[in-house]
Structures are given as C-alpha cells and as structure tokens.
Scaffold this motif. Structure first.
Motif, short mmCIF file in Angstrom:
data_model
loop_
_atom_site.label_atom_id
_atom_site.label_comp_id
_atom_site.label_asym_id
_atom_site.label_seq_id
_atom_site.Cartn_x
_atom_site.Cartn_y
_atom_site.Cartn_z
N PHE A 125 -7.01 -4.07 2.65
CA PHE A 125 -5.67 -4.55 2.32
C PHE A 125 -4.77 -3.35 2.11
CE2 PHE A 125 -8.35 -4.73 -1.47
CZ PHE A 125 -7.59 -4.09 -2.45
N HIS A 126 -3.48 -3.58 2.22
CA HIS A 126 -2.50 -2.49 2.24
C HIS A 126 -1.42 -2.72 1.19
CE1 HIS A 126 -4.41 -1.64 6.09
NE2 HIS A 126 -4.23 -2.91 6.38
N PHE A 127 -0.94 -1.62 0.62
CA PHE A 127 0.17 -1.67 -0.31
C PHE A 127 1.31 -0.86 0.26
CE2 PHE A 127 -3.25 -2.92 -3.08
CZ PHE A 127 -2.66 -3.88 -3.88
N GLY A 128 2.51 -1.39 0.11
CA GLY A 128 3.71 -0.72 0.60
C GLY A 128 4.25 0.27 -0.39
N LEU B 108 -10.08 -1.47 -0.07
CA LEU B 108 -10.95 -2.64 -0.06
C LEU B 108 -11.62 -2.67 -1.42
CD1 LEU B 108 -14.12 -1.55 0.36
CD2 LEU B 108 -13.34 -1.34 2.69
N SER B 109 -12.28 -3.77 -1.72
CA SER B 109 -12.91 -3.87 -3.03
C SER B 109 -14.22 -4.64 -2.95
CB SER B 109 -11.97 -4.52 -4.04
OG SER B 109 -11.72 -5.86 -3.70
N PHE B 110 -15.05 -4.42 -3.95
CA PHE B 110 -16.32 -5.13 -4.09
C PHE B 110 -16.71 -5.11 -5.55
CE2 PHE B 110 -17.45 -0.72 -3.33
CZ PHE B 110 -18.42 -0.47 -4.29
N ASP B 111 -17.64 -5.98 -5.91
CA ASP B 111 -18.16 -6.06 -7.28
C ASP B 111 -19.63 -5.70 -7.30
OD1 ASP B 111 -15.71 -7.04 -8.10
OD2 ASP B 111 -16.38 -9.12 -8.17
N ASP B 112 -20.09 -5.11 -8.41
CA ASP B 112 -21.52 -4.92 -8.59
C ASP B 112 -22.10 -6.24 -9.11
OD1 ASP B 112 -21.23 -5.03 -11.40
OD2 ASP B 112 -21.75 -2.93 -11.72
N GLN C 231 -10.49 3.47 -1.65
CA GLN C 231 -9.17 3.87 -1.18
C GLN C 231 -9.31 4.86 -0.03
OE1 GLN C 231 -6.86 6.14 -4.04
NE2 GLN C 231 -4.95 5.38 -3.17
N GLU C 232 -8.51 4.67 1.00
CA GLU C 232 -8.54 5.57 2.15
C GLU C 232 -7.55 6.73 1.91
OE1 GLU C 232 -9.08 4.70 6.65
OE2 GLU C 232 -6.97 4.35 6.17
N VAL C 233 -8.07 7.95 2.00
CA VAL C 233 -7.26 9.16 1.85
C VAL C 233 -7.75 10.17 2.89
CG1 VAL C 233 -6.59 11.07 0.34
CG2 VAL C 233 -6.93 8.78 -0.62
N GLY C 234 -6.84 10.74 3.67
CA GLY C 234 -7.20 11.76 4.64
C GLY C 234 -7.37 11.23 6.05
N HIS C 235 -7.20 9.94 6.24
CA HIS C 235 -7.37 9.35 7.59
C HIS C 235 -6.28 9.78 8.54
CE1 HIS C 235 -8.52 6.47 10.65
NE2 HIS C 235 -7.27 6.07 10.73
#
Length: 137
Positions: free
Chosen positions: A96-99, A118-122, A131-135
């Motif tokens: 998902f994306h945030f503006g 994206l997210s997930f639970d244990d 979080q995507e950084v450096g793509h």
C-alpha cells in the motif's frame, strides 16, 4: 556521540511458537536462546542484514503479547520482500502507498521510497510494517 538502537523486546505468549515464526517464516537468525530457570528465558533474533535485533522470552518484559504495533523493517524491493514472505507462509498484506500528506489514497498508487509499505502480524498479533527505501535511487 553515536546512539545505536541494538535491541527491541517483543512481547509474546509462547516463546517456542514465536521463535519458530521469526526464524522459519521470517528468516531471522537465532543469536541466543538462554534459560535461567523456568521464569526467565531470553531469545535474541536478528533480521537478515540488520544491526538491530529483537528479543522474545519469558520474564523479559511486562508488555502484553500482541501490544506492539508498526515496528518497521526496511527493504529495497517491497515486491520481492512480499514474495519471500508469502513463500515462507506468512499472511502479509498487499503493498500500500501513502501520498505526500501521509494518507493512504488512490492519488499515489505508484511505489515510492518511504511511501510504499506492507504489513503482517506475528502469532500474538504484534504488527510489523515493511517499508520500501532505496528502490528508486
């Protein structure tokens, strides 16, 4: 002076179940699994490529299992990260994306550094955000 974050304690109800999830499904390395009687156990786990580890265990925190929300992991390629997690059997959200205003919306559907997640639970419900950084650099 450097201030380095080295360890985050994650509250869990079943240490063995959580350890299996973090090592087998997320691919975290097991650094330590130490017991000092029935009331104390510390398990230190490190995500691949991370300088910071997590600790799960018995007698290590008074926080309630499942109470941690939004702890971040950072990756260069969110699609590859999602594929790896799905391949390991983790129930994970779609990216998902945030503006620019920090809101999830349809106006910024493209992947962007610091804006794609994206997210997930244990197993206890502790929520993790990837979080995507450096793509795009």
């Amino acid at each position: 002076m450097d201030w380095k974050l080295e360890l985050v304690i994650v509250p869990v109800s079943d240490v063995d179940r959580a350890k299996k999830f973090y090592t087998d499904q997320l691919g975290f390395a097991e650094d330590v699994d130490h017991r000092a009687g029935d009331s104390f156990r510390v398990v230190q786990l490190t995500p691949p490529g991370s300088a910071c580890s997590i600790t799960i265990g018995t007698g290590v925190t008074s926080a309630k299992p499942g109470s941690y929300q939004g702890t971040h992991l950072v990756v260069k390629d969110i699609e590859a990260a999602r594929a790896e997690l799905v391949g390991r059997g983790v129930e994970v959200s779609e990216p998902f994306h945030f503006g620019a205003q920090g809101k999830q919306d349809g106006l910024h559907p493209e992947r962007s550094d610091y804006g794609t997640f994206l997210s997930f639970d244990d197993p206890d419900g502790n929520n993790w955000t990837v979080q995507e950084v450096g793509h795009t650099s």
